[in-house]
Design a protein around this motif. Structure first.
Motif, PDB file in Angstrom:
ATOM      1  N   ARG A  62      -7.868   2.710   1.518  1.00  0.00           N
ATOM      2  CA  ARG A  62      -7.226   3.496   2.312  1.00  0.00           C
ATOM      3  C   ARG A  62      -6.801   2.611   3.290  1.00  0.00           C
ATOM      4  O   ARG A  62      -7.888   2.180   3.980  1.00  0.00           O
ATOM      5  CB  ARG A  62      -7.604   4.758   3.374  1.00  0.00           C
ATOM      6  N   SER A 109      -3.336   4.824  -6.972  1.00  0.00           N
ATOM      7  CA  SER A 109      -3.563   5.480  -5.959  1.00  0.00           C
ATOM      8  C   SER A 109      -5.003   5.443  -5.059  1.00  0.00           C
ATOM      9  O   SER A 109      -5.989   5.344  -4.596  1.00  0.00           O
ATOM     10  CB  SER A 109      -3.139   6.920  -5.763  1.00  0.00           C
ATOM     11  N   GLN A 156      -9.284  -1.302   7.167  1.00  0.00           N
ATOM     12  CA  GLN A 156      -9.478  -1.043   5.870  1.00  0.00           C
ATOM     13  C   GLN A 156     -11.103  -0.353   5.720  1.00  0.00           C
ATOM     14  O   GLN A 156     -11.085  -1.171   6.992  1.00  0.00           O
ATOM     15  CB  GLN A 156      -9.299  -1.512   4.563  1.00  0.00           C
ATOM     16  N   TYR A 202      -4.228   1.289   6.990  1.00  0.00           N
ATOM     17  CA  TYR A 202      -3.163   1.388   8.378  1.00  0.00           C
ATOM     18  C   TYR A 202      -3.271   0.531   8.771  1.00  0.00           C
ATOM     19  O   TYR A 202      -4.607  -0.102   9.408  1.00  0.00           O
ATOM     20  CB  TYR A 202      -4.760   2.704   9.150  1.00  0.00           C
ATOM     21  N   ARG A 212       0.454   3.893  -2.749  1.00  0.00           N
ATOM     22  CA  ARG A 212      -0.798   5.054  -2.818  1.00  0.00           C
ATOM     23  C   ARG A 212      -0.694   6.237  -3.297  1.00  0.00           C
ATOM     24  O   ARG A 212      -1.325   7.051  -3.219  1.00  0.00           O
ATOM     25  CB  ARG A 212      -0.618   5.234  -0.591  1.00  0.00           C
ATOM     26  N   TYR A 215       1.083  -1.198  -0.230  1.00  0.00           N
ATOM     27  CA  TYR A 215      -0.034  -0.448   0.324  1.00  0.00           C
ATOM     28  C   TYR A 215       0.513   1.187  -0.039  1.00  0.00           C
ATOM     29  O   TYR A 215       0.609   2.305  -1.117  1.00  0.00           O
ATOM     30  CB  TYR A 215      -0.984   0.484   1.246  1.00  0.00           C
TER      31      TYR A 215
END
Length: 367
Positions: free
Chosen positions: A126, A121, A206, A128, A116, A112
């Motif tokens: 998203r 992208s 996500q 994390y 990104r 990712y």
């Protein structure tokens, strides 16, 4: 004759596929071997494994030098044998006298981060790392539902959806081809469960995406890419994977089924067809060179694309050691092409004066 070695963590994995490769090897000017990385003798560098006997049309026990071309089909877990093999494969990747068909991809989080800021992208959910449970709870409170994935996971293992309903939390996963649900009555109970989960594996989260069809079945599009006999990326085929009703996974190993892509596409409105095909073409044209620029040379990639209810497309996963079930179930005459592909690309590598980039090899072991 070129020596071609297939590596796996046990001698019973992917037998039909490896047998198919071996039966085609001699015609390509290749002697085919298979072995487990831990069976390399550390002092003599001889390998105890099997070679394919052309006359017997079968594998026979043999001791041999490490083959010059290696096809890595090792799938690592948390077991002791995996931990033993990982540094051996890392050492093999560092050697100048050995060429891997593909050097693998890193974990989901590194993938990712590498993509990104790229032209792809907009297709990436998203993503994390789960570093702090308090921050994770705030995200759940804000978005109402998230997806938790192991950073190094594969085949849908350990994936959970976490949804907030008023004061309770609904956690859902799939095990043994069944949907498993739990309701946690408050934050404290959920935190206790999360702490246990995070002690076992590193996780990312996500946003939850609506990736189900009208029958509440999760589905995605699997695209299988490989390099051909001249080192050019080609698409071997596409298929649609459909999961069980009410589930969160479309993986065949989790009980999903495969549908021919053309059949699935034919049922869509004309304007949807054109948009989806155009978007998929854009993704598969740009993805391989982006990955090889960020990491190391690859041979094959399985790309999973989700189609949300609002029509948006999402890159859900990229795998440098993809399975072949989807293609085998949806394309009747594909087996010989798939069996020959590693041999033809291996022959190409042996005949070209390529300087493989190995300076980042230690990052490529998670796949």
């Amino acid at each position: 004759m070129i020596t071609f070695g297939i590596m796996s963590l046990n001698m019973d994995s992917e037998t039909s596929y490896f047998d198919g490769i071996a039966r085609n090897a001699h015609a390509c000017g290749i002697q085919c071997f298979r072995f487990i990385p831990s069976q390399i003798h550390p002092h003599t560098l001889q390998v105890k494994g099997k070679k394919f006997d052309l006359e017997l049309k079968n594998w026979v026990d043999c001791e041999f030098p490490i083959p010059s071309i290696l096809y890595d089909r090792c799938f690592y877990g948390d077991d002791e044998h995996s931990k033993q093999c990982i540094p051996i494969v890392s050492w093999l990747k560092s050697r100048d006298d050995i060429t891997f068909l593909g050097y693998g991809l890193p974990n989901k989080l590194e993938l990712y981060e590498a993509l990104r800021s790229s032209v792809l992208s907009a297709y990436l959910p998203r993503t994390y790392p789960v570093l702090d449970i308090t921050a994770l709870l705030k995200e759940i409170d804000k978005t109402k539902e998230i997806i938790l994935k192991p950073i190094n996971g594969s085949q849908g293992f350990g994936i959970y959806s976490v949804k907030k309903n008023d004061k309770t939390f609904h956690v859902k996963t799939e095990k043994n081809k069944k949907v498993i649900s739990r309701i946690f009555p408050n934050d404290a109970k959920l935190i206790t469960w999360l702490k246990t989960l995070l002690r076992q594996h590193k996780y990312l989260y996500q946003p939850y995406l609506e990736l189900s069809n009208d029958n509440s079945q999760p589905f995605d599009i699997r695209i299988f890419l490989q390099k051909n006999e001249t080192g050019v990326w080609v698409e071997r085929g596409k298929g649609v994977r459909v999961g069980i009703t009410g589930g969160i996974l479309s993986n065949l190993s989790a009980g999903g089924s495969a549908i021919d892509f053309s059949t699935w596409l034919a049922a869509l409105p004309a304007h949807n067809k054109d948009f989806i095909c155009s978007e998929l073409e854009y993704i598969i044209t740009h993805l391989p060179p982006l990955l090889e620029k960020a990491f190391l040379p690859l041979f094959e990639i399985g790309v999973d694309i989700g189609l949300a209810k609002n029509g948006s497309l999402w890159i859900l996963d990229m795998n440098s050691k993809p399975g072949r079930k989807v293609l085998m179930q949806t394309r009747k005459n594909i087996k010989e092409t798939l069996d020959l592909a590693p041999l033809l690309y291996g022959k190409y590598l042996s005949q070209t004066d390529l300087q493989e980039r190995k300076n980042l090899y230690e990052k490529t072991l998670s796949n």
